[in-house]
Design a protein around this motif. Structure first.
Motif, PDB file in Angstrom:
ATOM      1  N   LEU A   7      35.818  35.834  26.674  1.00 47.39           N
ATOM      2  CA  LEU A   7      35.868  36.430  27.874  1.00 47.39           C
ATOM      3  C   LEU A   7      37.918  36.531  28.415  1.00 47.39           C
ATOM      4  CD1 LEU A   7      35.021  39.110  29.673  1.00 47.39           C
ATOM      5  CD2 LEU A   7      34.659  37.789  31.006  1.00 47.39           C
ATOM      6  N   ILE A   8      38.405  37.674  28.222  1.00 50.25           N
ATOM      7  CA  ILE A   8      39.923  38.387  28.075  1.00 50.25           C
ATOM      8  C   ILE A   8      39.974  38.856  29.766  1.00 50.25           C
ATOM      9  CG2 ILE A   8      41.843  38.646  27.768  1.00 50.25           C
ATOM     10  CD1 ILE A   8      41.152  38.647  24.458  1.00 50.25           C
ATOM     11  N   ILE A   9      39.935  37.819  31.130  1.00 51.46           N
ATOM     12  CA  ILE A   9      40.136  38.344  32.409  1.00 51.46           C
ATOM     13  C   ILE A   9      41.654  38.474  32.282  1.00 51.46           C
ATOM     14  CG2 ILE A   9      39.796  39.065  34.085  1.00 51.46           C
ATOM     15  CD1 ILE A   9      37.027  36.929  33.746  1.00 51.46           C
ATOM     16  N   ASP A  10      42.574  39.674  32.347  1.00 46.97           N
ATOM     17  CA  ASP A  10      43.609  40.326  32.295  1.00 46.97           C
ATOM     18  C   ASP A  10      43.833  42.066  32.258  1.00 46.97           C
ATOM     19  OD1 ASP A  10      46.409  40.420  32.159  1.00 46.97           O
ATOM     20  OD2 ASP A  10      46.570  38.772  31.460  1.00 46.97           O
ATOM     21  N   ASP A  11      44.353  42.483  33.642  1.00 46.76           N
ATOM     22  CA  ASP A  11      44.889  43.414  34.220  1.00 46.76           C
ATOM     23  C   ASP A  11      46.293  43.643  32.804  1.00 46.76           C
ATOM     24  OD1 ASP A  11      47.041  41.844  35.323  1.00 46.76           O
ATOM     25  OD2 ASP A  11      47.786  43.568  36.307  1.00 46.76           O
ATOM     26  N   ALA A  34      39.481  43.802  34.559  1.00 49.91           N
ATOM     27  CA  ALA A  34      39.302  44.433  36.480  1.00 49.91           C
ATOM     28  C   ALA A  34      38.779  43.184  36.709  1.00 49.91           C
ATOM     29  CB  ALA A  34      38.733  45.388  36.437  1.00 49.91           C
ATOM     30  N   ILE A  35      38.847  42.261  38.354  1.00 47.45           N
ATOM     31  CA  ILE A  35      38.591  41.243  38.668  1.00 47.45           C
ATOM     32  C   ILE A  35      36.743  41.596  39.118  1.00 47.45           C
ATOM     33  CG2 ILE A  35      38.186  40.294  41.031  1.00 47.45           C
ATOM     34  CD1 ILE A  35      40.993  38.507  40.413  1.00 47.45           C
ATOM     35  N   HIS A  36      36.952  42.738  39.674  1.00 53.59           N
ATOM     36  CA  HIS A  36      35.497  43.019  39.845  1.00 53.59           C
ATOM     37  C   HIS A  36      33.952  43.291  38.983  1.00 53.59           C
ATOM     38  CE1 HIS A  36      36.806  47.059  40.108  1.00 53.59           C
ATOM     39  NE2 HIS A  36      35.746  47.584  39.349  1.00 53.59           N
ATOM     40  N   ASP A  37      34.919  43.517  37.658  1.00 53.72           N
ATOM     41  CA  ASP A  37      34.024  43.464  36.687  1.00 53.72           C
ATOM     42  C   ASP A  37      33.313  42.448  35.572  1.00 53.72           C
ATOM     43  OD1 ASP A  37      33.921  46.110  36.532  1.00 53.72           O
ATOM     44  OD2 ASP A  37      35.419  46.683  35.423  1.00 53.72           O
ATOM     45  N   ALA A  38      34.313  41.237  36.189  1.00 58.70           N
ATOM     46  CA  ALA A  38      34.393  39.547  35.533  1.00 58.70           C
ATOM     47  C   ALA A  38      33.060  39.233  35.731  1.00 58.70           C
ATOM     48  CB  ALA A  38      35.853  38.952  36.500  1.00 58.70           C
ATOM     49  N   PRO A  57      45.662  42.040  40.114  1.00 60.09           N
ATOM     50  CA  PRO A  57      45.269  43.389  41.537  1.00 60.09           C
ATOM     51  C   PRO A  57      44.105  43.037  41.919  1.00 60.09           C
ATOM     52  CG  PRO A  57      46.181  44.724  39.636  1.00 60.09           C
ATOM     53  CD  PRO A  57      46.168  43.262  39.032  1.00 60.09           C
ATOM     54  N   GLY A  58      43.699  43.029  43.439  1.00 63.21           N
ATOM     55  CA  GLY A  58      41.987  43.111  43.891  1.00 63.21           C
ATOM     56  C   GLY A  58      41.914  41.242  43.332  1.00 63.21           C
ATOM     57  N   GLN A  63      40.778  31.522  42.610  1.00 58.43           N
ATOM     58  CA  GLN A  63      39.135  31.701  43.220  1.00 58.43           C
ATOM     59  C   GLN A  63      38.230  32.307  42.576  1.00 58.43           C
ATOM     60  OE1 GLN A  63      40.800  34.560  46.365  1.00 58.43           O
ATOM     61  NE2 GLN A  63      40.890  32.462  48.282  1.00 58.43           N
ATOM     62  N   LEU A  64      38.937  33.247  41.256  1.00 56.17           N
ATOM     63  CA  LEU A  64      37.571  34.060  40.466  1.00 56.17           C
ATOM     64  C   LEU A  64      37.130  32.879  39.596  1.00 56.17           C
ATOM     65  CD1 LEU A  64      35.918  36.292  39.309  1.00 56.17           C
ATOM     66  CD2 LEU A  64      37.733  36.847  38.205  1.00 56.17           C
TER      67      LEU A  64
END
Length: 124
Positions: A7-11, A34-38, A57-58, A63-64
């Motif tokens: 999983l790649i998490i980047d805006d 988006a952080i909230h979807d992670a 952002p967000g 922390q995530l």
């Protein structure tokens, strides 16, 4: 044999596409912008590796990453344009976590990804 999920998490959609192109032949790559979807995508796809931008952002990627490791067994590769020693130390003090400074060479990303996935699948 199925490809290990990542999983790649980047805006940054361009960076996500670059990483997906670099790793997609070897791994089952999923994208999150988006952080909230992670957390939901982590739960749904059960990645063995999460590549996570620290500055999004967000929320805060450090922390995530803690939360994602709490809800999964994934190793986290934190990426950031800030390559300060303090940030690298904070990132790598967390369990099952590595750090890669941006910009990075594609081969270095491939090598780091392969090593982390190998380590994650090896018995303790």
């Amino acid at each position: 044999m199925s490809k290990p999920p990542i999983l790649i998490i980047d805006d940054d959609p361009d960076l996500c596409e670059l990483i997906e192109d670099a790793l997609g032949n070897t791994y089952d790559v999923r994208l999150c912008h988006a952080i909230h979807d992670a957390p939901g995508l982590t739960h749904q796809h059960q990645p063995v590796l999460i590549i996570l931008d620290i500055n999004m952002p967000g929320g805060n990627g450090l922390q995530l990453s803690q939360h994602l490791r709490d809800i999964s067994q994934a190793t986290v590769l934190l990426i950031s344009g800030d390559d300060s020693a303090d940030l690298q130390q904070a990132a790598t003090q967390q369990p099952r976590t590595a750090f890669l400074a941006k910009p990075f060479a594609i081969q270095r990303l491939r090598d780091t990804t392969a090593a982390l996935i190998h380590d994650a699948s090896s018995p303790p």
